[in-house]
Design an enzyme around this catalytic site. Structure first.
Site, PDB file in Angstrom:
ATOM      1  CG  ASP A 109     -73.348  28.200  33.965  1.00  0.00           C
ATOM      2  OD1 ASP A 109     -72.486  27.303  34.082  1.00  0.00           O
ATOM      3  OD2 ASP A 109     -73.192  29.193  33.228  1.00  0.00           O
TER       4      ASP A 109
ATOM      5  NE  ARG B  29     -63.149  27.552  29.573  1.00  0.00           N
ATOM      6  CZ  ARG B  29     -62.355  26.760  28.868  1.00  0.00           C
ATOM      7  NH1 ARG B  29     -61.159  26.468  29.321  1.00  0.00           N
ATOM      8  NH2 ARG B  29     -62.742  26.269  27.713  1.00  0.00           N
TER       9      ARG B  29
ATOM     10  CB  CYS C 164     -61.173  25.491  35.554  1.00  0.00           C
ATOM     11  SG  CYS C 164     -62.820  26.081  35.795  1.00  0.00           S
TER      12      CYS C 164
ATOM     13  NE  ARG D 238     -64.743  25.648  32.219  1.00  0.00           N
ATOM     14  CZ  ARG D 238     -65.375  26.734  32.649  1.00  0.00           C
ATOM     15  NH1 ARG D 238     -65.032  27.300  33.764  1.00  0.00           N
ATOM     16  NH2 ARG D 238     -66.338  27.277  31.962  1.00  0.00           N
ATOM     17  N   PRO D 239     -60.197  22.290  28.631  1.00  0.00           N
ATOM     18  CG  PRO D 239     -60.213  20.468  27.189  1.00  0.00           C
ATOM     19  CD  PRO D 239     -60.817  20.983  28.450  1.00  0.00           C
ATOM     20  CB  VAL D 240     -58.324  26.354  24.958  1.00  0.00           C
ATOM     21  CG1 VAL D 240     -58.938  27.050  26.164  1.00  0.00           C
ATOM     22  CG2 VAL D 240     -56.819  26.203  25.125  1.00  0.00           C
ATOM     23  CG  ASP D 241     -59.468  20.365  22.643  1.00  0.00           C
ATOM     24  OD1 ASP D 241     -59.981  20.899  23.636  1.00  0.00           O
ATOM     25  OD2 ASP D 241     -59.983  19.398  22.056  1.00  0.00           O
TER      26      ASP D 241
ATOM     27  CE  LYS E 179     -70.081  35.178  34.711  1.00  0.00           C
ATOM     28  NZ  LYS E 179     -69.372  34.198  35.542  1.00  0.00           N
ATOM     29  CG  ASN E 180     -71.370  33.292  31.157  1.00  0.00           C
ATOM     30  OD1 ASN E 180     -70.488  33.731  31.888  1.00  0.00           O
ATOM     31  ND2 ASN E 180     -71.950  32.121  31.350  1.00  0.00           N
TER      32      ASN E 180
HETATM   33  C1  UD1 Z   1     -69.308  28.896  29.011  1.00  0.00           C
HETATM   34  C2  UD1 Z   1     -69.831  29.708  30.157  1.00  0.00           C
HETATM   35  C3  UD1 Z   1     -70.036  28.831  31.391  1.00  0.00           C
HETATM   36  C4  UD1 Z   1     -70.916  27.637  31.052  1.00  0.00           C
HETATM   37  C5  UD1 Z   1     -70.380  26.907  29.830  1.00  0.00           C
HETATM   38  C6  UD1 Z   1     -71.313  25.798  29.357  1.00  0.00           C
HETATM   39  C7  UD1 Z   1     -68.839  31.859  29.664  1.00  0.00           C
HETATM   40  C8  UD1 Z   1     -67.892  32.919  30.086  1.00  0.00           C
HETATM   41  N1  UD1 Z   1     -68.869  30.776  30.447  1.00  0.00           N
HETATM   42  O1  UD1 Z   1     -68.030  28.396  29.407  1.00  0.00           O
HETATM   43  O2  UD1 Z   1     -70.649  29.613  32.420  1.00  0.00           O
HETATM   44  O3  UD1 Z   1     -70.938  26.750  32.147  1.00  0.00           O
HETATM   45  O4  UD1 Z   1     -70.209  27.822  28.737  1.00  0.00           O
HETATM   46  O5  UD1 Z   1     -72.578  26.300  29.111  1.00  0.00           O
HETATM   47  O6  UD1 Z   1     -69.548  32.009  28.710  1.00  0.00           O
HETATM   48  N2  UD1 Z   1     -64.211  21.973  25.921  1.00  0.00           N
HETATM   49  C9  UD1 Z   1     -63.218  21.236  25.311  1.00  0.00           C
HETATM   50  N3  UD1 Z   1     -62.365  21.880  24.458  1.00  0.00           N
HETATM   51  C10 UD1 Z   1     -62.460  23.220  24.186  1.00  0.00           C
HETATM   52  C11 UD1 Z   1     -63.485  23.946  24.792  1.00  0.00           C
HETATM   53  C12 UD1 Z   1     -64.347  23.299  25.662  1.00  0.00           C
HETATM   54  O7  UD1 Z   1     -63.092  20.044  25.551  1.00  0.00           O
HETATM   55  O8  UD1 Z   1     -61.664  23.732  23.397  1.00  0.00           O
HETATM   56  C13 UD1 Z   1     -65.117  21.289  26.857  1.00  0.00           C
HETATM   57  C14 UD1 Z   1     -65.001  21.855  28.279  1.00  0.00           C
HETATM   58  O9  UD1 Z   1     -63.948  21.261  28.977  1.00  0.00           O
HETATM   59  C15 UD1 Z   1     -66.344  21.514  28.855  1.00  0.00           C
HETATM   60  C16 UD1 Z   1     -67.282  21.620  27.654  1.00  0.00           C
HETATM   61  O10 UD1 Z   1     -66.456  21.559  26.500  1.00  0.00           O
HETATM   62  O11 UD1 Z   1     -66.360  20.200  29.362  1.00  0.00           O
HETATM   63  C17 UD1 Z   1     -68.111  22.880  27.603  1.00  0.00           C
HETATM   64  O12 UD1 Z   1     -67.252  23.994  27.625  1.00  0.00           O
HETATM   65  P1  UD1 Z   1     -67.604  25.360  26.899  1.00  0.00           P
HETATM   66  O13 UD1 Z   1     -68.932  25.280  26.256  1.00  0.00           O
HETATM   67  O14 UD1 Z   1     -66.427  25.758  26.070  1.00  0.00           O
HETATM   68  O15 UD1 Z   1     -67.709  26.336  28.152  1.00  0.00           O
HETATM   69  P2  UD1 Z   1     -67.058  27.767  28.310  1.00  0.00           P
HETATM   70  O16 UD1 Z   1     -67.151  28.519  27.040  1.00  0.00           O
HETATM   71  O17 UD1 Z   1     -65.738  27.653  28.985  1.00  0.00           O
END
Ligand code: UD1
Length: 392
Positions: free
Chosen positions: A342, A124, A148, A153-156, A54-55
């Site tokens: 996961d 997300r 979430c 789960r920020p996007v910084d 899925k991811n």
């Molecule tokens: C993806 C997966 C999700 C999985 C995760 C970690 C998809 C659609 N989802 O989520 O199933 O659990 O990877 O393997 O692929 N973070 C920041 N800043 C950012 C981005 C992330 O601080 O800009 C932090 C998040 O809050 C979290 C950590 O980094 O604590 C991991 O997040 P990330 O690897 O980005 O997960 P996703 O891509 O959202």
């Protein structure tokens, strides 16, 4: 699969005799969604077919925006998240058709750079379209993903990476506006190997001028799958599956046909279902390499997991003289190739039934332990301190 289909059945919400889950969060009937009624103590047997990841599929769908031509993606599972992502792409002007497990996407006539709030807030992964939209159109307006359940789960990291590529990024009223006449290749160090940020930036860099190096990149198989999909569209990417991904921008990508990798999370979940029910079963297709961390932990717990041919795994019950289901072992979730976050919840259910005590530490997400009170309600003995669960 024998002993499974006829025992696990969907039921109407609030069917008489079913108690709504007490999560401490929303439990009103209209919030519950469908109910699964599970009659326990059944042994499973047979083979479980594993669907496409899925991811991976979600990321590839975003990636299809990069090419002004049709893409055909095989092995795309039929899931609500995929449907939602399809709806988001359709609002951008992408032609979407999902027949069986084949998904056709044609982004030749994108009509807007603005993603719809109602849909993005529910998924997300849809935020990841910001990279390809910006690269294709020079502008993208994507709402911040909603709150979430597993942390903020920020996007910084996505935003800072796009800025490093030369984009102007403003966040107004919860919408991220990104503009760039032309993205310029650069060096980006990610503070954390975020899956989504690596994917967003890799996609954006495929159409940038010059070379982009993403350091401390996520190495998850789904990131590598997206990179190979982009390669199939004509992108120039090196270091796939490593922590340093190098993208040399090209002026244009083209359509392609591609098959999504098998879902390692789904396969892990069914292996654990087999373990919990003392079953002999096989799962596949899988890429066993993608499940190394999970296999190692199941084996450390005493379970027998073997490769059967190149793309199938067999699980068999442990043979402990104590008669317990398995032995306790400590687990820490980590970015790939570490143990996947996961799979943390299902393996905790197994650990709750193991001989001895162990800890499970969640290092990836700050708040991903909502299942503990539910397991305790079923008789487990689990205590949580910060992000570490002590399981007895
Ligand atoms: C993806 C997966 C999700 C999985 C995760 C970690 C998809 C659609 N989802 O989520 O199933 O659990 O990877 O393997 O692929 N973070 C920041 N800043 C950012 C981005 C992330 O601080 O800009 C932090 C998040 O809050 C979290 C950590 O980094 O604590 C991991 O997040 P990330 O690897 O980005 O997960 P996703 O891509 O959202």
């Amino acid at each position: 699969m024998k002993g499974f289909d006829n025992r696990v059945s969907g039921a109407d919400p609030l069917e008489p005799g079913l108690t709504p889950p007490q999560t401490g969060m929303a439990t009103a009937p209209e919030m519950m969604g469908p109910v699964l009624k599970i009659i326990g103590k059944q042994t499973l047997s047979g083979h479980i077919p594993i669907g496409g990841a899925k991811n991976s599929a979600l990321a590839l769908m975003a990636g299809a925006i990069l090419a002004p031509e049709a893409c055909r993606i095989h092995n795309v599972p039929r899931l609500l998240d995929i449907e939602r992502m399809g709806q988001i792409l359709a609002t951008l002007g992408v032609k979407v058709s999902h027949v069986g497990n084949t998904l056709d996407l044609d982004a030749s006539s994108l009509k807007t750079s603005q993603a719809p709030y109602e849909l993005v807030s529910q998924l997300r992964a849809s935020f990841f379209i910001i990279g390809p939209l910006l690269a294709r159109l020079g502008v993208a307006r994507v709402p911040l993903p909603g709150g979430c359940a597993i942390g903020s789960r920020p996007v910084d990291l996505h935003v800072r990476g796009l800025q490093a590529l030369g984009a102007t990024v403003q966040i107004e009223h919860g919408v991220v506006h990104a503009y760039a006449r032309k993205l310029l290749g650069t060096r980006i160090y990610l503070d954390y190997p975020s899956v989504g940020a690596t994917e967003t930036l890799m996609m954006a860099a495929t159409l940038a001028d010059g070379e982009t190096v993403i350091e401390n990149a996520a190495q998850e198989p789904e990131v590598a799958d997206l990179a190979r999909f982009c390669q199939a569209m004509g992108a120039r990417i090196r270091g796939i599956g490593t922590n340093t991904v190098v993208v040399v921008g090209v002026p244009r990508l083209h359509g392609t046909e591609y098959t999504v990798i098998p879902d390692r999370i789904e396969a892990s979940t069914y292996l654990i279902a087999g373990a919990i029910t003392r079953s002999h079963l096989t799962v596949g297709p899988v890429i066993p390499d993608h499940l190394r961390a999970v296999i190692a932990k199941l084996q450390a717990m005493g379970l027998r997991v073997e490769e059967e041919g190149p793309n199938r795994l067999r699980i068999a019950p442990a043979q402990l003289s104590s008669g317990w289901l398995c032995q306790a072992t400590d687990i820490q979730t980590l970015p790939y190739p570490g143990f996947p976050t996961d799979v943390q919840a299902p393996i905790m259910a197994l650990a709750a039934l193991s001989e001895g005590s162990c800890t499970i530490e969640e290092t990836v997400f700050e708040n991903r332990m909502h299942h503990i009170p539910e397991l305790n309600r079923m008789g487990a003995d689990i205590r949580l301190k910060n992000r570490v669960a002590l399981i007895r």
